[in-house]
Design an enzyme around this catalytic site. Structure first.
Site, PDB file in Angstrom:
ATOM      1  NE  ARG A  58      -1.761  -2.197   2.912  1.00 14.79           N
ATOM      2  CZ  ARG A  58      -1.868  -3.475   2.614  1.00 14.79           C
ATOM      3  NH1 ARG A  58      -2.879  -3.900   1.915  1.00 14.79           N
ATOM      4  NH2 ARG A  58      -0.968  -4.350   3.026  1.00 14.79           N
ATOM      5  CB  THR A  59       3.533   2.552   2.196  1.00 15.59           C
ATOM      6  OG1 THR A  59       2.802   2.207   3.371  1.00 15.59           O
ATOM      7  CG2 THR A  59       4.240   3.884   2.408  1.00 15.59           C
ATOM      8  CE  LYS A  88      27.524  -2.213  -6.150  1.00 14.77           C
ATOM      9  NZ  LYS A  88      27.727  -1.237  -7.230  1.00 14.77           N
ATOM     10  NE  ARG A 109       7.264   0.578   4.709  1.00 14.51           N
ATOM     11  CZ  ARG A 109       6.010   0.133   4.668  1.00 14.51           C
ATOM     12  NH1 ARG A 109       5.767  -1.102   4.267  1.00 14.51           N
ATOM     13  NH2 ARG A 109       4.999   0.905   5.009  1.00 14.51           N
ATOM     14  CG  HIS A 137       3.930   4.071   8.488  1.00 16.18           C
ATOM     15  ND1 HIS A 137       3.993   4.934   7.403  1.00 16.18           N
ATOM     16  CD2 HIS A 137       3.504   2.882   7.989  1.00 16.18           C
ATOM     17  CE1 HIS A 137       3.607   4.287   6.313  1.00 16.18           C
ATOM     18  NE2 HIS A 137       3.304   3.036   6.641  1.00 16.18           N
TER      19      HIS A 137
HETATM   20  C1  NCD Z   1       2.044  -1.036   8.153  1.00 18.51           C
HETATM   21  C2  NCD Z   1       3.537  -0.852   8.274  1.00 18.51           C
HETATM   22  O1  NCD Z   1       4.283  -1.093   7.317  1.00 18.51           O
HETATM   23  O2  NCD Z   1       3.945  -0.437   9.358  1.00 18.51           O
HETATM   24  N1  NCD Z   1       1.637  -1.242   6.838  1.00 18.51           N
HETATM   25  C3  NCD Z   1       1.252  -0.172   6.088  1.00 18.51           C
HETATM   26  O3  NCD Z   1       2.037   0.676   5.742  1.00 18.51           O
HETATM   27  N2  NCD Z   1      -0.054  -0.059   5.803  1.00 18.51           N
HETATM   28  C4  NCD Z   1       1.452  -2.000   9.097  1.00 18.51           C
HETATM   29  C5  NCD Z   1       2.075  -3.362   9.218  1.00 18.51           C
HETATM   30  O4  NCD Z   1       2.957  -3.747   8.449  1.00 18.51           O
HETATM   31  O5  NCD Z   1       1.617  -4.083  10.108  1.00 18.51           O
END
Ligand code: NCD
Length: 310
Positions: A58-59, A88, A109, A137
Site C-alpha cells: 500500500r505505502t 555494497k 522505508r 509511520h
Molecule cells: C504497516 C507498516 O508497514 O507499518 N503497513 C502499512 O504501511 N499499511 C502495518 C504493518 O505492516 O503491520
C-alpha cells in the site's frame, strides 16, 4: 508558500496542528475534485523516488499512484537492501547526497529506527518516512486521521482503542502522537511483553491525555468509538517461538463486534494476518479497506504541499 514546502516528514510530531489541518483540507479538496472528474494541480516535471528496504504494497503503490495521478514521474528501488548500493555498504547519508540529483522528493522505508532521518541529513530534497523499523509511520497516521474524520464526521473527543503489538507497531506510535492533539481518550490493548513503550505513554500522560492499559480487547471494545487493530510485527521478533506463542492472542470476530459499543468503527493499516476475522468485513463499521483507499488522496495532498505546487 506554506511551511510544508521543502519539509521532511520524519515523525508525526514534526507536524504542527496547522500543517495537519492543511493536509486534511487539501486531501478533502482533492477527493471532491477527483469525484467530479477534475484534474488536480499538476506535478508534471517533478520526480518522486521510492526507496524501499522492507516489503510494502500500500505505502509504495499509493505514493506512486498519487504522483502519477498528478502528472509527476516516479523512479523506484524496491528490495533496495539487495538491489541498491546498500548491498555494497553505502550509508544512507551518502545515498541522500546522491538521490537529490535524481529526484525532487523521496519516500524511504527501512528496518532501522532513525533511518529516514539519516537519509534526510544527506539529502537537500524533502524526505518522507514511509516506516522506519519499529519507529514511526507518519503518513499512515495522516491517512488514519483522514479516515476517522470521514467515518465519524469528527476527530475531537473520541475514545480510541489501539489493539495489538503496540511495542513494535510503528503506525500506532505515529497515530497516538497525532490524536493527542484532539482530546482523544486511549485504550492501549496489548498482550504482555508487547505493550506501548513508556517513551510514548509517559509524554502522553504528562500532556494530561487519558490512557488506560489493558490486555482485554473486550473491556476496551464496550467503551470505544474506534478499534484500531494491528498485526503482530513478526519481522521484529528476535525469538520466533515468542511470536508463535503470542499468535492468535487477540482476535476481532463477529462476536466481539456484537459486544462492542454500538456503531464502533474498525480500522487496520493492513496487512492483516489473523487478528480480524473475514466475517467482520461485512459489518458496515469495518472501514479498513476504505482506509487503505484514502491513502492516495492524502499522499497526493502531502506531495503537492512538500513540493510547493499548491
Ligand atoms: C504497516 C507498516 O508497514 O507499518 N503497513 C502499512 O504501511 N499499511 C502495518 C504493518 O505492516 O503491520
Amino acid at each position: 508558500m506554506t511551511s510544508l514546502q521543502g519539509k521532511d516528514i520524519l515523525r508525526a510530531s514534526d507536524l504542527t496542528m496547522d500543517e495537519v489541518e492543511l493536509i486534511m483540507r487539501t486531501a478533502f479538496q482533492f477527493e471532491r475534485m477527483m469525484g467530479t472528474g477534475q484534474r488536480i494541480a499538476s506535478l508534471s516535471g517533478s520526480v518522486l523516488a521510492t526507496l524501499f528496504y522492507e516489503p510494502s504494497t500500500r505505502t509504495r503503490l499509493s505514493f506512486e499512484s498519487a504522483m502519477l495521478r498528478m502528472g509527476g514521474q516516479v523512479i523506484s528501488v524496491a528490495e533496495a537492501r539487495l538491489s541498491s548500493s546498500a548491498a555494497k555498504g553505502e550509508t544512507l547519508f551518502d545515498t541522500g547526497k546522491m538521490i537529490e540529483n535524481y529526484a525532487d522528493v523521496v519516500v524511504i522505508r527501512h528496518p532501522t529506527v532513525g533511518s529516514a532521518a539519516e537519509l534526510a541529513d544527506g539529502a537537500a530534497i524533502p524526505v518522507i518516512n514511509g516506516g522506519d523499523g519499529a519507529g514511526e509511520h507518519p503518513t499512515q497516521a495522516l491517512l488514519d486521521l483522514f479516515t476517522i474524520r470521514k467515518e465519524k464526521g469528527r476527530v475531537e473527543g473520541l475514545t480510541v482503542a489501539l489493539v495489538g503489538d503496540l511495542r513494535n507497531g510503528r503506525t500506532v506510535h505515529s497515530l497516538c502522537s497525532l490524536l493527542a492533539n484532539f482530546g482523544t481518550r486511549f485504550y492501549f490493548v496489548a498482550p504482555p511483553g508487547l505493550t506501548m513503550p513508556t517513551a510514548i505513554t509517559g509524554p502522553l500522560r504528562n500532556l494530561g491525555v487519558e490512557v488506560i492499559e489493558t490486555d482485554s480487547v473486550r473491556s476496551a471494545a464496550v467503551d470505544s468509538d474506534i478499534l484500531y487493530v494491528i498485526r503482530l510485527q513478526k519481522e521484529r521478533f528476535e525469538d520466533q517461538l515468542e511470536y508463535e506463542r503470542l499468535k492468535g492472542s487477540y482476535v476481532v470476530d463477529a462476536d466481539l463486534v456484537k459486544a462492542s459499543k454500538p456503531g464502533v468503527t474498525i480500522l487496520h493499516p493492513l496487512p492483516r494476518v489473523d487478528e480480524i476475522k473475514s466475517e467482520v468485513d461485512a459489518y458496515e463499521g469495518a472501514a479498513y479497506f476504505r482506509q487503505a483507499a484514502n491513502g492516495v488522496v492524502v499522499r497526493m495532498a502531502l506531495l503537492a504541499l512538500v513540493l510547493g505546487r499548491i
